[in-house]
Design an enzyme around this catalytic site. Structure first.
Site, PDB file in Angstrom:
ATOM      1  N   MET A  28       0.860  -1.176   0.000  1.00 17.55           N
ATOM      2  CA  MET A  28       0.000   0.000   0.000  1.00 17.55           C
ATOM      3  C   MET A  28       0.892   1.220   0.000  1.00 17.55           C
ATOM      4  O   MET A  28       1.342   1.683   1.047  1.00 17.55           O
ATOM      5  CB  MET A  28      -0.931  -0.030   1.216  1.00 17.55           C
ATOM      6  CG  MET A  28      -1.788  -1.288   1.262  1.00 17.55           C
ATOM      7  SD  MET A  28      -2.748  -1.594  -0.230  1.00 17.55           S
ATOM      8  CE  MET A  28      -4.142  -0.529   0.052  1.00 17.55           C
ATOM      9  N   CYS A  29       1.168   1.743  -1.159  1.00 15.15           N
ATOM     10  CA  CYS A  29       2.170   2.785  -1.339  1.00 15.15           C
ATOM     11  C   CYS A  29       1.503   4.110  -1.689  1.00 15.15           C
ATOM     12  O   CYS A  29       0.306   4.180  -1.925  1.00 15.15           O
ATOM     13  CB  CYS A  29       3.150   2.398  -2.443  1.00 15.15           C
ATOM     14  SG  CYS A  29       3.733   0.691  -2.348  1.00 15.15           S
ATOM     15  N   THR A  30       2.313   5.156  -1.711  1.00 13.95           N
ATOM     16  CA  THR A  30       1.848   6.481  -2.091  1.00 13.95           C
ATOM     17  C   THR A  30       2.846   7.089  -3.060  1.00 13.95           C
ATOM     18  O   THR A  30       4.054   6.890  -2.916  1.00 13.95           O
ATOM     19  CB  THR A  30       1.706   7.389  -0.856  1.00 13.95           C
ATOM     20  OG1 THR A  30       0.869   6.763   0.118  1.00 13.95           O
ATOM     21  CG2 THR A  30       1.121   8.745  -1.227  1.00 13.95           C
ATOM     22  N   SER A  70       6.448   6.090  -1.552  1.00 14.88           N
ATOM     23  CA  SER A  70       6.743   5.198  -0.431  1.00 14.88           C
ATOM     24  C   SER A  70       6.452   3.773  -0.864  1.00 14.88           C
ATOM     25  O   SER A  70       5.565   3.533  -1.678  1.00 14.88           O
ATOM     26  CB  SER A  70       5.886   5.559   0.786  1.00 14.88           C
ATOM     27  OG  SER A  70       4.505   5.464   0.474  1.00 14.88           O
TER      28      SER A  70
END
Length: 332
Positions: A4-6, A22
């Protein structure tokens, strides 16, 4: 064990464009840094109809398990980031459409294009099918979407929805997380614009909440040309939307600790890396690397959990190496 990245893009004055991301994952994702020169001949590694190409641009990339490019920037300033999208549905390969392993999706873009516009035009005119396979060591398929950004500040998001490639292309698409699909993330942005981030911002680790915070802060921080100030501001935002190390949520397996962060400086060709387990940021200056076709592939091995300690400019610390092997998949 979902990633679960941004990802966010900072648009400063005088061409100061920075892309940050991230990487959130439940366990060590086996990331190392690689410098890949021009002239490498590649195959799509996806059966008899695999794409073939020769890399036109050199790139610096961060791998996943040293079998896939998950993040990176090429020498022309194009950045590519792969993030998890559980809603992804890839097409069933046929006997005619060229195929590309998902492990090479980001690298294909970095090898072949200097700008987002070039990449978008190519995927809209030259059809190929991305083929997915199991995540290494896990009993599930990789489900990913791809973001691109370049030195002009342009952005694109590419997703496979219901077996069809959907391309969102606009300079304003600066922020991206995971679920939901990007069209619904845009609807979130419209809702929160009415509320205003100075009144209230959602604070959980959920992708939708991280999207809102990343979008607000990316546009709230000072827009400056000064490289040091801009880079510090962008790192502060990507840290703000990171998941604290060691956090696990039993009833929400999609929330994972942030393992590392990167910032790509498109203007000056600098690729920054920060591990959650070390207190230092280090970087590679692409102008200091030899990307000529005769140059060696080089790597910086980051150790278990990216715990090896580096600081500052490490451009001269990358060691010559045999290239890593991209994960091949069956197109049948």
């Amino acid at each position: 064990m979902t990633a679960m990245c941004t990802r966010l893009v900072y648009l400063g004055p005088d061409g100061r464009v920075l892309t940050a991301r991230s990487m959130d994952w439940k366990r060590d994702i086996g990331t190392n840094i690689w410098a890949l020169p021009r002239g490498i001949e590649r195959t799509g590694e996806a059966g008899p109809n695999s794409l073939f190409w020769t890399a036109e641009y050199g790139s610096v990339v961060a791998t996943a398990y040293d079998v896939a490019t998950t993040d990176g920037m090429n020498e022309s300033g194009l950045a590519a980031n792969l993030l998890w999208l559980p809603e992804s549905e890839y097409p069933d390969p046929d006997d005619e459409t060229p195929t590309l392993s998902i492990s090479l999706w980001a690298q294909y873009m970095l090898d072949n294009f200097a700008t987002v516009a070039e990449a978008v035009e190519h995927v809209r005119e030259d059809e190929f099918a991305v083929v997915t396979d199991q995540v290494p060591g896990e009993d599930r398929l990789a489900a990913l979407h791809l973001s691109l950004s370049d030195a002009t500040g342009d952005s694109a998001i590419m997703e496979y929805v219901d077996g069809e490639l959907v391309v969102h292309h606009d300079r304003d698409y600066q922020t991206m997380t995971n679920s939901p699909t990007f069209d619904k993330q845009r609807a979130l942005a419209e809702y929160w614009e009415q509320i205003g981030g100075t009144v209230m911002l959602p604070g959980t680790n959920r992708p939708a909440d991280r999207f809102v915070r990343a979008r607000f802060y990316t546009n709230a921080i000072p827009q400056v040309e000064d490289r040091r100030t801009a880079t510090a501001s962008v790192f502060s935002v990507i840290r703000n939307v990171s998941v604290p190390h060691g956090i696990s949520t039993p009833d929400a397996p999609h929330i994972s600790s942030t393992r590392w962060r990167t910032v790509a400086d498109h203007k000056d060709g600098i690729y920054y890396f920060e591990s959650a387990l070390t207190p230092n940021v280090f970087w590679v200056e692409l102008d200091e690397l030899d990307f000529s076709p005769d140059a060696a592939v080089r790597t910086l091995q980051l150790g278990p959990d990216q715990s090896a300690v580096f600081a500052g400019d490490v451009s001269d610390q990358l060691a010559a190496s045999d290239p890593f092997q991209f994960l091949g998949v069956s197109a049948e």
